[in-house]
Write an enzyme that holds these catalytic residues in place. Structure first.
Site, PDB file in Angstrom:
ATOM      1  N   ASP A   1       0.787  -1.238   0.000  1.00  0.00           N
ATOM      2  CA  ASP A   1       0.000   0.000   0.000  1.00  0.00           C
ATOM      3  C   ASP A   1       0.815   1.281   0.000  1.00  0.00           C
ATOM      4  O   ASP A   1       0.337   2.331   0.413  1.00  0.00           O
ATOM      5  CB  ASP A   1      -0.905  -0.016   1.253  1.00  0.00           C
ATOM      6  CG  ASP A   1      -0.099  -0.308   2.517  1.00  0.00           C
ATOM      7  OD1 ASP A   1       1.104  -0.025   2.524  1.00  0.00           O
ATOM      8  OD2 ASP A   1      -0.687  -0.817   3.503  1.00  0.00           O
TER       9      ASP A   1
ATOM     10  N   HIS B   1       5.727   5.448  13.153  1.00  0.00           N
ATOM     11  CA  HIS B   1       6.070   6.270  11.993  1.00  0.00           C
ATOM     12  C   HIS B   1       4.857   6.713  11.178  1.00  0.00           C
ATOM     13  O   HIS B   1       5.002   7.461  10.217  1.00  0.00           O
ATOM     14  CB  HIS B   1       7.017   5.496  11.057  1.00  0.00           C
ATOM     15  CG  HIS B   1       6.323   4.380  10.329  1.00  0.00           C
ATOM     16  ND1 HIS B   1       6.045   3.173  10.920  1.00  0.00           N
ATOM     17  CD2 HIS B   1       5.830   4.295   9.062  1.00  0.00           C
ATOM     18  CE1 HIS B   1       5.420   2.389  10.058  1.00  0.00           C
ATOM     19  NE2 HIS B   1       5.262   3.048   8.927  1.00  0.00           N
TER      20      HIS B   1
HETATM   21  C1  UD1 Z   1       6.218   4.863   3.786  1.00  0.00           C
HETATM   22  C2  UD1 Z   1       4.874   4.234   3.415  1.00  0.00           C
HETATM   23  C3  UD1 Z   1       4.271   3.514   4.619  1.00  0.00           C
HETATM   24  C4  UD1 Z   1       5.256   2.538   5.213  1.00  0.00           C
HETATM   25  C5  UD1 Z   1       6.549   3.248   5.514  1.00  0.00           C
HETATM   26  C6  UD1 Z   1       7.546   2.218   5.987  1.00  0.00           C
HETATM   27  C7  UD1 Z   1       3.714   5.613   1.766  1.00  0.00           C
HETATM   28  C8  UD1 Z   1       2.590   6.554   1.526  1.00  0.00           C
HETATM   29  N1  UD1 Z   1       3.916   5.256   3.034  1.00  0.00           N
HETATM   30  O1  UD1 Z   1       5.945   5.871   4.756  1.00  0.00           O
HETATM   31  O2  UD1 Z   1       3.127   2.801   4.200  1.00  0.00           O
HETATM   32  O3  UD1 Z   1       4.699   2.032   6.404  1.00  0.00           O
HETATM   33  O4  UD1 Z   1       7.055   3.856   4.323  1.00  0.00           O
HETATM   34  O5  UD1 Z   1       8.542   2.750   6.754  1.00  0.00           O
HETATM   35  O6  UD1 Z   1       4.355   5.195   0.839  1.00  0.00           O
HETATM   36  N2  UD1 Z   1      13.453   8.980   5.000  1.00  0.00           N
HETATM   37  C9  UD1 Z   1      14.816   9.092   5.056  1.00  0.00           C
HETATM   38  N3  UD1 Z   1      15.575   7.954   4.865  1.00  0.00           N
HETATM   39  C10 UD1 Z   1      15.017   6.737   4.638  1.00  0.00           C
HETATM   40  C11 UD1 Z   1      13.613   6.639   4.609  1.00  0.00           C
HETATM   41  C12 UD1 Z   1      12.837   7.764   4.778  1.00  0.00           C
HETATM   42  O7  UD1 Z   1      15.346  10.160   5.246  1.00  0.00           O
HETATM   43  O8  UD1 Z   1      15.747   5.756   4.477  1.00  0.00           O
HETATM   44  C13 UD1 Z   1      12.620  10.187   5.123  1.00  0.00           C
HETATM   45  C14 UD1 Z   1      12.073  10.645   3.768  1.00  0.00           C
HETATM   46  O9  UD1 Z   1      12.939  11.471   3.073  1.00  0.00           O
HETATM   47  C15 UD1 Z   1      10.806  11.381   4.170  1.00  0.00           C
HETATM   48  C16 UD1 Z   1      10.360  10.649   5.438  1.00  0.00           C
HETATM   49  O10 UD1 Z   1      11.453   9.868   5.877  1.00  0.00           O
HETATM   50  O11 UD1 Z   1      11.105  12.705   4.471  1.00  0.00           O
HETATM   51  C17 UD1 Z   1       9.147   9.775   5.201  1.00  0.00           C
HETATM   52  O12 UD1 Z   1       9.368   8.847   4.141  1.00  0.00           O
HETATM   53  P1  UD1 Z   1       8.201   8.484   3.096  1.00  0.00           P
HETATM   54  O13 UD1 Z   1       8.681   7.421   2.168  1.00  0.00           O
HETATM   55  O14 UD1 Z   1       7.713   9.732   2.489  1.00  0.00           O
HETATM   56  O15 UD1 Z   1       7.039   7.914   3.986  1.00  0.00           O
HETATM   57  P2  UD1 Z   1       7.010   6.932   5.223  1.00  0.00           P
HETATM   58  O16 UD1 Z   1       6.401   7.662   6.343  1.00  0.00           O
HETATM   59  O17 UD1 Z   1       8.340   6.301   5.423  1.00  0.00           O
HETATM   60  N1  UDP Z   2      12.095  -3.317  10.953  1.00  0.00           N
HETATM   61  C1  UDP Z   2      13.486  -3.350  10.784  1.00  0.00           C
HETATM   62  N2  UDP Z   2      14.262  -2.573  11.602  1.00  0.00           N
HETATM   63  C2  UDP Z   2      13.734  -1.792  12.566  1.00  0.00           C
HETATM   64  C3  UDP Z   2      12.319  -1.744  12.719  1.00  0.00           C
HETATM   65  C4  UDP Z   2      11.531  -2.512  11.874  1.00  0.00           C
HETATM   66  O1  UDP Z   2      13.994  -4.067   9.931  1.00  0.00           O
HETATM   67  O2  UDP Z   2      14.499  -1.132  13.283  1.00  0.00           O
HETATM   68  C5  UDP Z   2      11.262  -4.152  10.060  1.00  0.00           C
HETATM   69  C6  UDP Z   2      10.201  -4.993  10.730  1.00  0.00           C
HETATM   70  O3  UDP Z   2      10.729  -6.263  11.122  1.00  0.00           O
HETATM   71  C7  UDP Z   2       9.135  -5.121   9.653  1.00  0.00           C
HETATM   72  C8  UDP Z   2       9.275  -3.828   8.852  1.00  0.00           C
HETATM   73  O4  UDP Z   2      10.536  -3.266   9.229  1.00  0.00           O
HETATM   74  O5  UDP Z   2       9.424  -6.203   8.781  1.00  0.00           O
HETATM   75  C9  UDP Z   2       8.159  -2.879   9.208  1.00  0.00           C
HETATM   76  O6  UDP Z   2       8.394  -1.662   8.591  1.00  0.00           O
HETATM   77  P1  UDP Z   2       7.618  -0.348   8.982  1.00  0.00           P
HETATM   78  O7  UDP Z   2       7.088  -0.469  10.365  1.00  0.00           O
HETATM   79  O8  UDP Z   2       8.533   0.790   8.684  1.00  0.00           O
HETATM   80  O9  UDP Z   2       6.444  -0.306   7.894  1.00  0.00           O
HETATM   81  P2  UDP Z   2       4.980  -0.950   7.831  1.00  0.00           P
HETATM   82  O10 UDP Z   2       5.102  -2.410   8.064  1.00  0.00           O
HETATM   83  O11 UDP Z   2       4.151  -0.238   8.848  1.00  0.00           O
HETATM   84  O12 UDP Z   2       4.530  -0.625   6.457  1.00  0.00           O
END
Ligand code: UD1
Ligand code: UDP
Length: 365
Positions: free
Chosen positions: A93, A201
């Site tokens: 999603d 998050h």
């Molecule tokens: C996204 C997904 C969410 C998922 C989450 C997993 C969407 C709409 N949401 O949300 O479903 O649960 O990922 O973690 O796609 N950032 C970094 N470094 C990284 C990763 C993220 O700096 O390695 C920063 C990005 O630049 C951004 C913020 O984190 O500013 C959020 O990242 P974004 O991919 O926009 O959405 P998530 O909240 O991570």
């Molecule tokens: N996870 C990880 N390192 C961490 C925290 C979570 O590898 O420090 C893994 C966790 O085991 C799971 C996935 O990240 O498989 C969940 O990701 P997140 O909670 O960011 O996203 P969501 O599942 O809500 O989309």
């Protein structure tokens, strides 16, 4: 073609990718990562020594849903103009999954949806993920539902195409990762069964709700000094900043960077309980029989709630504290949660998906 862009998609699609790669005579596999996440995606790719064929590398600081969507639409449009896979597999999603599916649809490329049919039916919880997965369900022709409940959701919606119930591929990764001989200096020195893990998050929690969560954790850390509270903070700069503002310098609160998923799975296995708004962690913890208090008002994973391992507690500070106190004070109450019944699959979801693809492409079933 397989595509993903964020940490959880990578964790759940790598076993599918690895399984597909076992059959070069049947499938030519292309891995396209969007880089919606950078460091958190690379951490997973490196752990499993995976090199993508294409990396859009789109992440920018403080990216918005609109930035990600616009950039990815152009990237996928360009890609699909050059490459026309017989099928693209997307996961769950995220914005990556939605835009990939949307553009594949425009290019009349068939879409397979892994982790199909999860629903809260509340468009703003989680936001925008609930809308994303419903929309992907409209575009896809192959749906890999982790549970029967997810399949039934798709049937109720008159979803087009074929549906298979396969279990969740995240459980494949979990079972592969857990090893008796795993060593971690922190886990070896911390009191057995005295670990509480927090992750948060979700977009809809950023702001006041997250403040409540952090204040609850702070109070709990004073109340329960014999516990170590481990919080691997998502790299979202807004969350990093807030978490440090509220929780820095408390001796039993460990603010750490995201753990590699192999390490994280072992932390889950050693934990007493988990506080989270994550989706994937709800499944992993249920599979391990670890109580989870869900820091949200809804869940698309009701199976774990029905099995008694997950409980929705929302983000009210006092409520979170009361629920943790109840679990830590009352062993028979705790034991009702800690029963390892696992509705999310037996670790063979990826194999089942590949078997379905073989049937679909090579035997017309
Ligand atoms: C996204 C997904 C969410 C998922 C989450 C997993 C969407 C709409 N949401 O949300 O479903 O649960 O990922 O973690 O796609 N950032 C970094 N470094 C990284 C990763 C993220 O700096 O390695 C920063 C990005 O630049 C951004 C913020 O984190 O500013 C959020 O990242 P974004 O991919 O926009 O959405 P998530 O909240 O991570
Ligand atoms: N996870 C990880 N390192 C961490 C925290 C979570 O590898 O420090 C893994 C966790 O085991 C799971 C996935 O990240 O498989 C969940 O990701 P997140 O909670 O960011 O996203 P969501 O599942 O809500 O989309």
């Amino acid at each position: 073609m397989i595509t993903f862009g964020t940490r959880p998609e990578a964790i759940k699609m790598i076993p599918v990718y690895q399984e597909l790669k076992k059959y070069p005579e049947l499938f030519e596999v292309r891995l396209v990562v969007t880089g919606q996440h950078r460091e958190m995606l690379d951490q997973v790719l490196q752990l499993y020594s995976i090199t993508p064929d294409v990396d859009f590398d789109i992440m920018s600081p403080n990216q918005t849903l609109t930035n990600i969507t616009n950039t990815l639409q152009l990237k996928f449009d360009e890609l699909f103009t050059i490459e026309r896979p017989d099928l693209i597999l997307v996961h769950g999603d995220t914005t990556t999954a939605l835009v990939a599916a949307f553009e594949a649809f425009y290019h009349k490329i068939k879409i397979g949806h892994v982790e199909a049919g999860l629903r809260t039916y509340d468009l703003y919880n989680p936001f925008p993920e609930e809308a994303n997965r419903q929309l992907i369900g409209r575009f896809a022709s192959l749906h890999f539902a982790p549970t029967l409940k997810a399949k039934n959701n798709l049937i109720k919606e008159n979803t087009q195409g074929k549906i298979w119930v396969t279990g969740n591929t995240g459980i494949d990764t979990l079972f592969l990762n857990l090893k008796k001989e795993y060593h971690d200096p922190f886990l070896e020195n911390v009191n057995e069964d005295k670990i509480i893990i927090l992750t948060t998050h979700r977009r809809e929690n950023i702001g006041e709700s997250m403040e409540h969560i952090f204040l609850a954790l702070k109070e709990l850390s004073y109340k329960w000094p014999e516990y170590s509270f481990i919080y691997p903070i998502h790299l979202n700069p807004k969350i990093q900043q807030m978490a440090r503002q509220f929780l820095e310098n408390i001796s039993n609160v460990h603010l750490i960077n995201p753990l590699g998923v192999i390490g994280f799975h072992h932390y889950l296995q050693k934990s007493k309980l988990i506080l989270t708004d994550s989706g994937g962690i709800q499944e992993e913890a249920t599979a391990l029989g670890k109580p989870v208090l869900i820091l949200r008002d809804t869940t698309e994973r009701p199976e774990g709630v029905m099995h008694g391992t997950l409980k929705i507690v929302g983000t009210n500070k006092d409520n979170i504290i009361n629920e943790v106190d109840k679990l830590l004070n009352n062993d028979s109450y705790y034991q009702k949660f800690a029963t390892a019944k696992n509705p999310y699959g037996d670790g063979t979801a990826s194999k089942q998906i590949i078997a379905a693809l073989k049937g679909y492409f090579y035997s017309n079933n």
